[in-house]
Design a protein around this motif. Structure first.
Motif, PDB file in Angstrom:
ATOM      1  N   LEU A  89       1.157  -1.339  -0.476  1.00 26.84           N
ATOM      2  CA  LEU A  89       0.505  -0.002   0.130  1.00 26.84           C
ATOM      3  C   LEU A  89       1.311   1.017  -0.115  1.00 26.84           C
ATOM      4  O   LEU A  89       1.707   1.916   0.535  1.00 26.84           O
ATOM      5  N   ASN A  90       0.719   2.274  -0.884  1.00 21.36           N
ATOM      6  CA  ASN A  90       1.285   3.202  -0.952  1.00 21.36           C
ATOM      7  C   ASN A  90       0.155   3.931  -1.089  1.00 21.36           C
ATOM      8  O   ASN A  90      -0.540   4.606  -1.450  1.00 21.36           O
ATOM      9  N   PHE A  91       0.026   5.354   0.158  1.00 18.73           N
ATOM     10  CA  PHE A  91      -0.890   6.426   0.453  1.00 18.73           C
ATOM     11  C   PHE A  91       0.407   6.975   1.446  1.00 18.73           C
ATOM     12  O   PHE A  91       0.690   6.751   2.042  1.00 18.73           O
ATOM     13  N   MET A  92      -0.480   8.540   1.033  1.00 18.55           N
ATOM     14  CA  MET A  92       0.022  10.005   2.316  1.00 18.55           C
ATOM     15  C   MET A  92       1.880  10.550   2.411  1.00 18.55           C
ATOM     16  O   MET A  92       2.511  10.027   3.001  1.00 18.55           O
ATOM     17  N   GLY A  93       2.536   9.076   0.781  1.00 18.69           N
ATOM     18  CA  GLY A  93       3.935   9.456   1.178  1.00 18.69           C
ATOM     19  C   GLY A  93       4.766   8.276   1.917  1.00 18.69           C
ATOM     20  O   GLY A  93       6.033   8.320   1.975  1.00 18.69           O
ATOM     21  N   VAL A  94       3.914   7.130   2.329  1.00 20.08           N
ATOM     22  CA  VAL A  94       4.406   6.340   2.987  1.00 20.08           C
ATOM     23  C   VAL A  94       3.686   5.166   2.460  1.00 20.08           C
ATOM     24  O   VAL A  94       2.794   5.003   1.838  1.00 20.08           O
ATOM     25  N   THR A  95       5.029   3.966   2.612  1.00 16.26           N
ATOM     26  CA  THR A  95       4.670   2.706   1.802  1.00 16.26           C
ATOM     27  C   THR A  95       4.134   1.693   3.160  1.00 16.26           C
ATOM     28  O   THR A  95       5.270   1.342   3.937  1.00 16.26           O
ATOM     29  N   LYS A  96       2.922   1.037   2.747  1.00 13.89           N
ATOM     30  CA  LYS A  96       3.250  -0.417   4.124  1.00 13.89           C
ATOM     31  C   LYS A  96       3.159  -1.655   2.833  1.00 13.89           C
ATOM     32  O   LYS A  96       1.980  -1.899   1.762  1.00 13.89           O
ATOM     33  N   ILE A  97       4.201  -2.343   3.667  1.00 23.42           N
ATOM     34  CA  ILE A  97       3.969  -3.788   2.927  1.00 23.42           C
ATOM     35  C   ILE A  97       3.359  -5.045   4.098  1.00 23.42           C
ATOM     36  O   ILE A  97       4.109  -4.430   5.047  1.00 23.42           O
ATOM     37  N   PHE A  98       2.493  -5.772   3.524  1.00 23.76           N
ATOM     38  CA  PHE A  98       2.427  -6.906   4.075  1.00 23.76           C
ATOM     39  C   PHE A  98       2.951  -7.976   3.407  1.00 23.76           C
ATOM     40  O   PHE A  98       2.620  -8.610   2.449  1.00 23.76           O
ATOM     41  N   ASP A  99       3.533  -9.086   4.150  1.00 20.68           N
ATOM     42  CA  ASP A  99       4.411 -10.798   3.314  1.00 20.68           C
ATOM     43  C   ASP A  99       3.595 -11.766   4.070  1.00 20.68           C
ATOM     44  O   ASP A  99       3.598 -13.098   3.704  1.00 20.68           O
ATOM     45  N   GLY A 100       2.641 -11.365   4.549  1.00 16.48           N
ATOM     46  CA  GLY A 100       1.903 -12.437   5.236  1.00 16.48           C
ATOM     47  C   GLY A 100       1.672 -12.386   6.611  1.00 16.48           C
ATOM     48  O   GLY A 100       1.070 -13.739   7.571  1.00 16.48           O
ATOM     49  N   LYS A 101       3.185 -12.039   6.914  1.00 19.10           N
ATOM     50  CA  LYS A 101       3.306 -12.037   8.327  1.00 19.10           C
ATOM     51  C   LYS A 101       4.345 -10.512   9.327  1.00 19.10           C
ATOM     52  O   LYS A 101       3.489 -11.013  10.868  1.00 19.10           O
ATOM     53  N   SER A 116       6.595  -5.197  12.381  1.00 15.99           N
ATOM     54  CA  SER A 116       5.986  -5.880  13.310  1.00 15.99           C
ATOM     55  C   SER A 116       5.371  -6.743  12.499  1.00 15.99           C
ATOM     56  O   SER A 116       5.436  -6.912  11.437  1.00 15.99           O
ATOM     57  N   THR A 117       5.375  -7.622  14.333  1.00 12.74           N
ATOM     58  CA  THR A 117       4.755  -9.638  13.433  1.00 12.74           C
ATOM     59  C   THR A 117       3.417  -8.968  13.410  1.00 12.74           C
ATOM     60  O   THR A 117       2.815  -8.372  14.613  1.00 12.74           O
ATOM     61  N   VAL A 118       2.217  -9.320  13.345  1.00  7.04           N
ATOM     62  CA  VAL A 118       0.568 -10.006  12.587  1.00  7.04           C
ATOM     63  C   VAL A 118       0.539 -11.461  13.562  1.00  7.04           C
ATOM     64  O   VAL A 118       0.964 -12.444  13.226  1.00  7.04           O
ATOM     65  N   ASN A 119      -0.339 -11.009  14.888  1.00  8.37           N
ATOM     66  CA  ASN A 119      -0.589 -12.311  15.537  1.00  8.37           C
ATOM     67  C   ASN A 119      -2.751 -12.642  15.122  1.00  8.37           C
ATOM     68  O   ASN A 119      -2.969 -11.481  15.677  1.00  8.37           O
ATOM     69  N   GLU A 120      -2.349 -13.380  14.804  1.00  7.81           N
ATOM     70  CA  GLU A 120      -3.751 -13.911  14.060  1.00  7.81           C
ATOM     71  C   GLU A 120      -4.271 -14.327  15.043  1.00  7.81           C
ATOM     72  O   GLU A 120      -5.585 -14.287  14.665  1.00  7.81           O
ATOM     73  N   LYS A 121      -3.832 -14.685  16.656  1.00  5.02           N
ATOM     74  CA  LYS A 121      -5.311 -14.497  17.717  1.00  5.02           C
ATOM     75  C   LYS A 121      -5.212 -13.686  17.661  1.00  5.02           C
ATOM     76  O   LYS A 121      -5.995 -13.122  18.780  1.00  5.02           O
ATOM     77  N   ASP A 122      -4.673 -12.165  17.319  1.00  4.99           N
ATOM     78  CA  ASP A 122      -4.775 -11.256  18.127  1.00  4.99           C
ATOM     79  C   ASP A 122      -5.870 -10.275  17.498  1.00  4.99           C
ATOM     80  O   ASP A 122      -6.234 -10.270  16.709  1.00  4.99           O
ATOM     81  N   ASP A 123      -7.351 -10.349  18.935  1.00  3.87           N
ATOM     82  CA  ASP A 123      -9.013  -9.630  17.608  1.00  3.87           C
ATOM     83  C   ASP A 123      -8.143  -8.077  17.514  1.00  3.87           C
ATOM     84  O   ASP A 123      -9.340  -8.066  16.931  1.00  3.87           O
TER      85      ASP A 123
END
Length: 229
Positions: A89-101, A116-123
């Motif tokens: 995602l490219n938005f407002m001069g910032v790039t955010k990448i999510f590789d699945g983890k 940061s790591t995405v915790n699938e169990k985190d609501d």
């Protein structure tokens, strides 16, 4: 002053990411809400079936935030490339990448990268599946108006939050009747704020690099890397 502007930009980016992931969730996963309006359910199912057939999706979009009482009128443009639950995602001069983890937020203005790591169990984790789960359990929906937008017939579906504490009055999802693609997503707040995500360009099955969703730290030798976990 610069710090306040940067903080405001990051907050807006986070809000935008949530809205975009809600939209992404609608794209990439099936809808399992109990039927409250058969026509709305049928249309959502058609959108889901159409989009799930694509290998990847690339979207250019416009994002606007308006509150006439507060005299706020902001507009920004961006783009996102998605494959499964991965995205850039490219938005407002910032790039955010999510590789699945992991999520990598790259801010050139600050020369800073947050990992940061995405915790699938985190609501509270902001992932397409979690956003979809929230959507399924938190809204009532029904068919709304049909509009002609530059020759395109856009059918809106109204989603009303069931939680009385939700600050949103309603969410409107606009769907192109002919293509079965999502045209826009509108959130109307109880205090008069309206945010709109409009799809300007919708491309599918694009040739992507094998490293499309891979973060390469070597590209940012002078950046400060902030690892949250």
């Amino acid at each position: 002053m610069k710090s306040k502007i940067q903080d405001s930009k990051k907050i807006t980016m986070q809000i935008m990411a949530k809205r975009l992931l809600l939209l992404t969730a609608m794209f990439l996963f099936s809808f399992s809400i109990q039927a409250q309006d058969k026509k709305a359910k049928d249309l959502l199912d058609q959108v889901t079936a159409k989009v799930k057939s694509y290998n990847n999706i690339a979207i250019d979009f416009k994002y606007s935030l308006n509150n006439y009482k507060e005299n706020i009128n902001q507009e920004s443009k961006g783009n996102v490339t998605m494959k499964g639950n991965q995205y850039v995602l490219n938005f407002m001069g910032v790039t955010k990448i999510f590789d699945g983890k992991k999520t990598y937020t790259i801010v050139p203005e600050d020369e800073e990268i947050t990992i940061s790591t995405v915790n699938e169990k985190d609501d509270n984790a902001i992932t397409p599946s979690k956003m979809l789960t929230f959507f399924n359990s938190g809204y009532k929906y029904s068919m709304d108006i049909l509009q002609n937008v530059k020759g395109r017939k856009i059918q809106y579906i109204k989603l009303v939050p069931t939680n009385a504490k939700d600050q949103r009055k309603e969410v409107l999802l606009g769907i192109d009747i002919q293509t079965k693609h999502i045209y826009n997503l509108i959130e109307v707040g109880k205090k008069g704020t309206k945010t709109t995500l409009t799809v300007n360009s919708f491309k599918t099955n694009q040739p992507l690099s094998k490293n499309q969703f891979t973060f390469a730290e070597s590209k940012y030798p002078s950046y400060y890397v902030n690892k949250l976990d």
